[in-house]
Design a protein around this motif. Structure first.
Motif, PDB file in Angstrom:
ATOM      1  N   ILE B  65       0.863  -1.178   0.000  1.00 20.05           N
ATOM      2  CA  ILE B  65       0.000   0.000   0.000  1.00 20.05           C
ATOM      3  C   ILE B  65       0.900   1.228   0.000  1.00 20.05           C
ATOM      4  CG2 ILE B  65      -1.713   1.325   1.288  1.00 20.05           C
ATOM      5  CD1 ILE B  65      -2.870  -1.289   2.277  1.00 20.05           C
ATOM      6  N   GLU B  66       0.637   2.127  -0.943  1.00 24.21           N
ATOM      7  CA  GLU B  66       1.539   3.247  -1.183  1.00 24.21           C
ATOM      8  C   GLU B  66       0.707   4.408  -1.723  1.00 24.21           C
ATOM      9  OE1 GLU B  66       5.604   1.915  -2.869  1.00 24.21           O
ATOM     10  OE2 GLU B  66       4.679   3.171  -4.397  1.00 24.21           O
ATOM     11  N   ASN B  67       0.776   5.554  -1.122  1.00 23.62           N
ATOM     12  CA  ASN B  67       0.066   6.757  -1.580  1.00 23.62           C
ATOM     13  C   ASN B  67      -1.424   6.505  -1.842  1.00 23.62           C
ATOM     14  OD1 ASN B  67       2.636   7.955  -1.630  1.00 23.62           O
ATOM     15  ND2 ASN B  67       2.951   7.254  -3.730  1.00 23.62           N
ATOM     16  N   GLY B  68      -2.048   5.754  -0.976  1.00 25.02           N
ATOM     17  CA  GLY B  68      -3.489   5.516  -1.124  1.00 25.02           C
ATOM     18  C   GLY B  68      -3.856   4.504  -2.193  1.00 25.02           C
ATOM     19  N   GLU B  69      -2.841   3.813  -2.753  1.00 19.58           N
ATOM     20  CA  GLU B  69      -3.130   2.792  -3.758  1.00 19.58           C
ATOM     21  C   GLU B  69      -2.567   1.448  -3.306  1.00 19.58           C
ATOM     22  OE1 GLU B  69      -2.972   5.233  -7.926  1.00 19.58           O
ATOM     23  OE2 GLU B  69      -1.071   4.708  -6.994  1.00 19.58           O
ATOM     24  N   ALA B  70      -3.215   0.381  -3.756  1.00 18.40           N
ATOM     25  CA  ALA B  70      -2.750  -0.949  -3.372  1.00 18.40           C
ATOM     26  C   ALA B  70      -2.357  -1.735  -4.610  1.00 18.40           C
ATOM     27  CB  ALA B  70      -3.845  -1.696  -2.614  1.00 18.40           C
ATOM     28  N   TYR B  71      -1.290  -2.537  -4.504  1.00 18.06           N
ATOM     29  CA  TYR B  71      -0.939  -3.445  -5.599  1.00 18.06           C
ATOM     30  C   TYR B  71      -0.240  -4.679  -5.042  1.00 18.06           C
ATOM     31  CZ  TYR B  71       3.745  -1.257  -5.415  1.00 18.06           C
ATOM     32  OH  TYR B  71       4.956  -0.783  -5.013  1.00 18.06           O
ATOM     33  N   ILE B  72      -0.137  -5.699  -5.882  1.00 17.66           N
ATOM     34  CA  ILE B  72       0.536  -6.931  -5.475  1.00 17.66           C
ATOM     35  C   ILE B  72       1.950  -6.902  -6.053  1.00 17.66           C
ATOM     36  CG2 ILE B  72       0.579  -9.451  -5.726  1.00 17.66           C
ATOM     37  CD1 ILE B  72      -1.713  -8.744  -4.031  1.00 17.66           C
ATOM     38  N   THR B  85      -1.925  -6.514 -12.860  1.00 19.84           N
ATOM     39  CA  THR B  85      -3.169  -5.754 -12.766  1.00 19.84           C
ATOM     40  C   THR B  85      -2.876  -4.306 -12.393  1.00 19.84           C
ATOM     41  OG1 THR B  85      -4.351  -7.735 -12.100  1.00 19.84           O
ATOM     42  CG2 THR B  85      -5.430  -5.649 -11.642  1.00 19.84           C
ATOM     43  N   GLY B  86      -1.805  -4.093 -11.615  1.00 14.47           N
ATOM     44  CA  GLY B  86      -1.415  -2.739 -11.259  1.00 14.47           C
ATOM     45  C   GLY B  86      -2.082  -2.236  -9.999  1.00 14.47           C
ATOM     46  N   GLU B  93     -12.854  -1.801  -7.278  1.00 17.58           N
ATOM     47  CA  GLU B  93     -11.691  -2.263  -8.039  1.00 17.58           C
ATOM     48  C   GLU B  93     -11.077  -3.438  -7.297  1.00 17.58           C
ATOM     49  OE1 GLU B  93      -9.754   1.295 -10.611  1.00 17.58           O
ATOM     50  OE2 GLU B  93      -9.165   1.219  -8.521  1.00 17.58           O
ATOM     51  N   ARG B  94     -10.483  -4.368  -8.039  1.00 18.01           N
ATOM     52  CA  ARG B  94      -9.972  -5.540  -7.357  1.00 18.01           C
ATOM     53  C   ARG B  94      -8.789  -6.155  -8.106  1.00 18.01           C
ATOM     54  NH1 ARG B  94     -15.083  -8.380  -6.918  1.00 18.01           N
ATOM     55  NH2 ARG B  94     -15.757  -6.234  -7.007  1.00 18.01           N
ATOM     56  N   ILE B  95      -8.001  -6.893  -7.364  1.00 12.96           N
ATOM     57  CA  ILE B  95      -6.931  -7.680  -7.952  1.00 12.96           C
ATOM     58  C   ILE B  95      -7.262  -9.132  -7.645  1.00 12.96           C
ATOM     59  CG2 ILE B  95      -4.457  -8.147  -7.979  1.00 12.96           C
ATOM     60  CD1 ILE B  95      -4.043  -5.348  -6.777  1.00 12.96           C
ATOM     61  N   VAL B  96      -7.241  -9.966  -8.649  1.00 15.29           N
ATOM     62  CA  VAL B  96      -7.607 -11.360  -8.431  1.00 15.29           C
ATOM     63  C   VAL B  96      -6.426 -12.257  -8.752  1.00 15.29           C
ATOM     64  CG1 VAL B  96      -9.112 -13.237  -9.143  1.00 15.29           C
ATOM     65  CG2 VAL B  96     -10.034 -10.939  -8.949  1.00 15.29           C
ATOM     66  N   CYS B  97      -6.134 -13.178  -7.842  1.00 16.46           N
ATOM     67  CA  CYS B  97      -5.134 -14.200  -8.112  1.00 16.46           C
ATOM     68  C   CYS B  97      -5.888 -15.528  -8.154  1.00 16.46           C
ATOM     69  CB  CYS B  97      -4.066 -14.210  -7.025  1.00 16.46           C
ATOM     70  SG  CYS B  97      -2.843 -15.490  -7.292  1.00 16.46           S
ATOM     71  N   VAL B 104      -8.087  -9.176  -3.706  1.00 19.41           N
ATOM     72  CA  VAL B 104      -7.853  -7.966  -2.917  1.00 19.41           C
ATOM     73  C   VAL B 104      -8.788  -6.916  -3.491  1.00 19.41           C
ATOM     74  CG1 VAL B 104      -6.218  -6.181  -2.241  1.00 19.41           C
ATOM     75  CG2 VAL B 104      -5.459  -8.551  -2.449  1.00 19.41           C
ATOM     76  N   LYS B 105      -9.662  -6.397  -2.656  1.00 20.27           N
ATOM     77  CA  LYS B 105     -10.743  -5.558  -3.159  1.00 20.27           C
ATOM     78  C   LYS B 105     -10.819  -4.269  -2.376  1.00 20.27           C
ATOM     79  CE  LYS B 105     -15.447  -6.313  -2.681  1.00 20.27           C
ATOM     80  NZ  LYS B 105     -16.527  -7.288  -2.571  1.00 20.27           N
ATOM     81  N   VAL B 106     -11.049  -3.164  -3.058  1.00 17.23           N
ATOM     82  CA  VAL B 106     -11.186  -1.873  -2.370  1.00 17.23           C
ATOM     83  C   VAL B 106     -12.609  -1.748  -1.822  1.00 17.23           C
ATOM     84  CG1 VAL B 106     -11.025   0.629  -2.592  1.00 17.23           C
ATOM     85  CG2 VAL B 106      -9.511  -0.840  -3.936  1.00 17.23           C
ATOM     86  N   VAL B 107     -12.712  -1.364  -0.546  1.00 18.96           N
ATOM     87  CA  VAL B 107     -14.054  -1.198   0.031  1.00 18.96           C
ATOM     88  C   VAL B 107     -14.191   0.180   0.677  1.00 18.96           C
ATOM     89  CG1 VAL B 107     -14.628  -3.604   0.398  1.00 18.96           C
ATOM     90  CG2 VAL B 107     -13.277  -2.405   2.105  1.00 18.96           C
TER      91      VAL B 107
END
Lengths: 168, 107
Positions: B65-72, B85-86, B93-97, B104-107
């Motif tokens: 988690i960096e500057n209010g954004e999440a990534y894998i 996915t970025g 918005e979500r990242i799916v593995c 990983v989903k934004v709520v």
């Protein structure tokens, strides 16, 4: 059916199946353009549509389901098998119906096949992941399936036309 | 005739897809936290306003988690779709593995 006809049919089907496997392998090695699970070109569908148009529904079903089984064992994993199977069954069913009712040409059949493959995978993800949230990807998968399906359909139409003289 | 129907089919599918896509985009707002969902249970939640690196599934994926954004960052899965996915930050918005059955989903 005469013995030679049966032999010919069996040989043709085996060749088509081998071709589908090669396309599966190539596709498993290609990077996807869009990093969303399920987005791909669907190269194998060239073979499936070609089989459907030139040999009919039972042959297409055989090639498609065998391909799903073997390519999951060789290039995928258990999860990949269920996703592919759901996509393949839905896609086959709709393609066979649309061919039967002569609604669309090869391009239309392929577009429906591509889109339905993606929808089948989404439904399987819904079951496996247990959340309807996967439908978030529906818009992108609709667009990607349509574009890829159209390209694949053009290729399949061209090949079917060229292969008419082979009298499969 | 059938070519014309093909064209109608293609255009309507693209229109539906585009419409749904825009609908999702235009109604999206910035999220507050990300939920880590394994199969269908939320196993952890991280606020998006606190930077950090979090190993998931015993280190099989790393959530950043960096500057209010999440990534894998690192995933030990065969396809690495989740890495590519970025960054995500908007609700839904979500990242799916898929190989790890992880979302990983934004709520």
């Amino acid at each position: 059916m005469k013995n030679s006809t049966r032999l010919r049919r069996m040989t043709t089907l085996s060749l088509l199946f081998a071709l589908a496997m090669i396309f599966s392998f190539v596709e498993s090695r290609l990077p996807t353009f869009i990093p969303i699970p399920g987005v791909k070109l669907g190269l194998c569908n060239v073979v499936i549509i070609f089989t459907l148009l030139s040999l009919g529904a039972p042959s297409a079903i055989a090639v498609s389901l065998l391909r799903v089984l073997l390519s999951s064992i060789l290039f995928g994993n258990a999860a990949a098998f269920f996703y592919s199977l759901a996509g393949a069954i839905l896609s086959l069913a709709v393609m066979i119906l649309s061919k039967h009712f002569r609604l669309f040409s090869a391009v239309g059949i392929s577009v429906l096949g591509g889109v339905m493959h993606n929808i089948g995978q989404l439904l399987m993800a819904w079951i496996l992941l247990g959340t309807a949230g996967v439908m978030y990807y529906l818009p992108v998968l609709l667009i990607a399936g349509t574009v890829a399906g159209a390209l694949i359909g053009l290729l399949a139409a061209y090949l079917s036309k060229r292969a008419e003289s082979l009298k499969l | 005739m059938r070519t014309r129907r093909d064209l109608i089919l293609i255009l309507s599918l693209l229109a539906i897809g585009l419409l749904l896509f825009l609908l999702l985009r235009l109604t999206a707002r910035e999220g507050e936290r990300v939920a880590v969902i394994l199969e269908n249970t939320t196993v952890a939640e991280y606020p998006l306003n606190v930077d950090g690196e979090f190993p998931l599934l015993g280190g099989k994926n790393t959530l950043v988690i960096e500057n209010g954004e999440a990534y894998i960052k690192d995933s030990q899965c065969p396809d690495h779709t989740c890495e590519r996915t970025g960054r995500i930050s908007k609700v839904r918005e979500r990242i799916v593995c898929l190989p790890h059955r992880l979302t990983v989903k934004v709520v």
